[in-house]
Design an enzyme around this catalytic site. Structure first.
Site, PDB file in Angstrom:
ATOM      1  CG  HIS A 310      -1.982  -0.993   1.232  1.00 51.80           C
ATOM      2  ND1 HIS A 310      -3.289  -0.695   0.911  1.00 51.80           N
ATOM      3  CD2 HIS A 310      -1.964  -2.324   1.494  1.00 51.80           C
ATOM      4  CE1 HIS A 310      -4.027  -1.788   0.972  1.00 51.80           C
ATOM      5  NE2 HIS A 310      -3.243  -2.792   1.331  1.00 51.80           N
ATOM      6  CD  GLU A 383      -0.176   1.880   4.306  1.00 49.41           C
ATOM      7  OE1 GLU A 383      -0.019   2.570   3.279  1.00 49.41           O
ATOM      8  OE2 GLU A 383      -1.282   1.436   4.677  1.00 49.41           O
TER       9      GLU A 383
END
Length: 434
Positions: A310, A383
């Site tokens: 992500h 992330e």
């Protein structure tokens, strides 16, 4: 499992805070500051970027997330960068938090042709299969809501045959507005094919593992996101929702473990974090879950480790997200310690911050939790870059692709190395791997 107590004290160690290098996100202009109960001026009902001040810990952040907004970043001073519709902003202000609105810059949000579209992903995969038929095989594991083929790419020394080897899964772009994750998929595939035969470490790993890459799990969303003169800031799928004009489901709130259990998703189809009408109700989630289940052979899941990529925030996260507890139903201390040790190892390599998912705020129905609790796969959410909205947020300039995907090559190789027995990292291979 019960929801965490709303007044409990969340764990404070390993909390990740990233400081913005500019006072506002993505070249935006500061509009004004709102006290509790004040309304944010808006031209329409479309979600926009706001800053929320006053959230002191994960419990506070969870309270804000439960309004249905997407918390995009937690900054050093605890300020949140949030994507929220005007009604959501009013609700956050009513809770007593201070909200500052900002409007996106059209120039900063212009789609960047340096990013790989879905047709280009398919073309790239086809090229790898043609160039490396002894290493790369692709298969269609389902269709998206709009009918696009969903691809899984297997890289191995005999990729058309199921072998008795540990398998590793890399998934990308559950959230459409995260195009750097697709570039990470391309980087992984290129690294493994270009390095095979010339890099001893890569060659050994490809020979002893079966590596699955899902380069884009949400192609309808990504193609819509890049379809206009500006990025659409679109997070969800594009499927219809019965009884609502709002489209799409947040894939990473639609997985079947503890779906909708704990206030970590929204039941409103218009929300950025809409969890769907039922677990796996999103076409794309059902297809990917079925693919993972298909890797079970003789009652044993062949996939041992996984990363779901992500953006943004530069974090390495591990289960669980639905509870603040480290040890919970389905996660004993050795299992938690294995996730933590592997997460910290990979974070040492890429410079990200390692922590349990719920250290930010509670989420439910995530792939992170499902892969572990339902399938027994040691797994992580990365992330990726940037660490601040001032460097582009969800849409950094494409000239960072090379550097920021290369940053995760070593963590990918480290996870592949431990795929034979993740518990080896805590010295418990004899106990768990026999």
């Amino acid at each position: 499992m019960p929801s965490p107590h709303p007044h409990s004290t969340a764990p404070r160690r390993r909390l990740a805070f990233r400081k913005s290098l500019v006072p506002i996100a993505l070249g935006t202009l500061l509009i004004g500051t709102l006290g509790a109960g004040s309304a944010v001026a808006s031209q329409d009902d479309d979600p926009g970027l706001v800053r929320v001040s006053g959230a002191e810990n994960a419990v506070d952040r969870t309270e804000i997330a439960r309004t249905g907004v997407s918390i995009d970043l937690v900054e050093d001073d605890g300020t949140l960068l949030v994507t929220a519709a005007p009604d959501d902003v009013d609700e956050i202000a009513d809770l007593g938090y201070e909200v500052t609105e900002a409007g996106p810059s059209a120039e900063a949000m212009h789609p960047d042709d340096g990013y790989t579209s879905y047709p280009e992903v398919v073309e790239h995969v086809d090229g790898l299969v043609a160039e490396h038929p002894g290493l790369v095989h692709s298969q269609v594991y389902g269709q998206s809501y709009e009918g696009r083929d969903l691809l899984a790419v297997r890289i191995s020394d005999d990729p058309t045959v199921d072998q008795d080897k540990p398998e590793v899964l890399f998934t990308h772009s559950q959230h459409a507005r995260e195009p750097l994750t697709v570039e990470m998929a391309v980087r992984i595939m290129d690294m493994l094919t270009e390095g095979y035969g010339s890099d001893e470490r890569i060659t050994e790993l490809v020979d002893t593992r079966e590596i699955w890459v899902v380069p884009n799990s949400n192609p309808d969303g990504t193609e819509y996101d890049r379809s206009g003169d500006t990025w659409q800031n679109w997070r969800k799928t594009r499927g219809a929702n019965e009884g609502s004009e709002a489209l799409g489901t947040d894939m990473n709130r639609n997985w079947a473990h503890e779906w909708g259990c704990c206030g970590g998703s929204s039941g409103d189809p218009g929300s950025m974090t809409y969890r769907g009408q039922a677990p796996e109700s999103a076409t794309e989630v059902e297809a990917l879950a079925d693919f993972v289940r298909s890797r079970e052979v003789g009652g044993e899941q062949q996939i041992t480790t996984a990363i779901d990529f992500h953006t943004y925030g530069e974090l390495v996260l591990w289960p669980f997200g639905y509870t603040y507890d480290e040890v919970a139903d389905g996660m004993n201390q050795d299992e938690y310690d294995t996730h933590e040790a592997l997460g910290e190892l990979m974070a040492d390599s890429n410079g990200y911050t390692p922590q349990q998912s719920s250290g930010l705020y509670i989420t439910d129905g995530s792939i992170n939790d499902w892969l572990w609790a339902d399938q027994g796969i040691v797994n992580f959410t990365f992330e990726m870059y940037p660490g601040s909205p001032g460097d582009g947020g969800f849409y950094p300039p494409s000239d960072v692709i090379g550097e920021e995907t290369a940053r995760n090559e070593e963590p990918v190789l480290q996870l592949l190395d431990y795929a034979d027995c993740p518990y080896r990292i805590i010295g418990e291979e004899e106990t768990y791997c026999g």
